[in-house]
Design an enzyme around this catalytic site. Structure first.
Site, mmCIF file in Angstrom:
data_model
loop_
_atom_site.group_PDB
_atom_site.id
_atom_site.type_symbol
_atom_site.label_atom_id
_atom_site.label_comp_id
_atom_site.label_asym_id
_atom_site.label_seq_id
_atom_site.Cartn_x
_atom_site.Cartn_y
_atom_site.Cartn_z
ATOM 1 C CG ASP A 25 -1.738 1.196 1.418
ATOM 2 O OD1 ASP A 25 -2.374 1.618 0.428
ATOM 3 O OD2 ASP A 25 -1.736 1.767 2.526
ATOM 4 C CG ASP A 27 -1.951 7.765 1.283
ATOM 5 O OD1 ASP A 27 -1.311 8.792 1.553
ATOM 6 O OD2 ASP A 27 -2.655 7.650 0.262
#
Length: 247
Positions: A25, A27
């Site tokens: 991922d 963020d």
């Protein structure tokens, strides 16, 4: 013999050996961007009088915003005026990008795990609910543009996270097997997506509580990339079967 929770987690991650790929991922997983998102959302929402002008707190942010794609956030915050909400979101995103250029920092230990991935010649992709312009900016600011073979954007899929589709698309793009791939994630939404895609997920609990993240059943939960539990797990992967590239 009684097996501890950490030992069981290491075993679950170890089952994918030999390793072929790692999915990240963006963020909160590559970079500590949540404080920047929170600040931008708080400022924008207070400016327009959201919640009677009372600033949102971190609990509200985690429950209603963190890990979600922009369309979902707009529907949550502005259910009666989605079009106007989209305009507000554009303002927030512009503020966020200014903050990224000025303040973005990597998650602790990120470049250590980057080296591990490179040393073992693993394939890797970024998989995010962030917009492409935001994701590419953050990845560039971190010096990781050449690290990822592809970037999968939730809004460019039929279903964003917590649906597994973005992670399944990453497997397809990299031409790798879910049986030899694991994921790094930091949000409840993202961990759910990875688990639903039938891959072990290493949860990063730097910003979200362990109790919250455990609801999604990650294979392993660590504070950041310097966490000893992570390196014990990675060492076990190598001992159990090295990697596809090095086998």
């Amino acid at each position: 013999m009684t097996v501890s929770k950490d030992e069981n987690s290491l075993h679950r991650l170890g089952r994918i050996a030999p390793v072929e790929a790692v999915l990240f991922d963006v963020d909160g997983t590559l970079c500590d961007s949540d404080p920047l998102h929170f600040y931008a959302f708080r400022e924008m929402l207070q400016k327009i009088g959201f919640n009677g002008g009372i600033p949102i707190d971190e609990e509200f942010y985690i429950k209603n915003i963190a890990g979600k794609n922009n369309d979902g956030i707009i529907r949550t915050l502005f259910p009666n005026d989605v079009e106007q909400g989209a305009e507000y979101m554009n303002e927030k995103e512009a503020m966020f990008r200014r903050l990224v250029v000025e303040q973005l920092k990597p998650v602790s230990g990120l470049y250590k795990v980057k080296k591990w991935v490179e040393d073992h010649r693993l394939k890797c992709a970024a998989v995010t609910n962030s917009s492409r312009i935001n994701a590419e900016l953050m990845i560039s600011m971190l010096g990781l543009t050449d690290f990822f073979e592809t970037i999968i954007i939730g809004d460019e899929c039929e279903h964003p996270k917590p649906h597994p589709e973005p992670y399944l698309k990453a497997l397809e793009a990299l031409q790798v097997s879910k049986d030899h791939t694991f994921i790094f994630e930091d949000s409840l939404t993202g961990i759910k997506a990875g688990v639903e895609a039938d891959m072990p997920v290493v949860g990063i609990s730097m910003r979200n509580s362990e109790q919250l993240l455990m609801q999604a059943k990650p294979a392993l939960l660590v504070k950041d990339y310097n966490d000893l539990k992570l390196w014990l797990a990675l060492d076990e992967l190598v001992v159990r079967g090295d990697t596809i590239a090095n086998a």
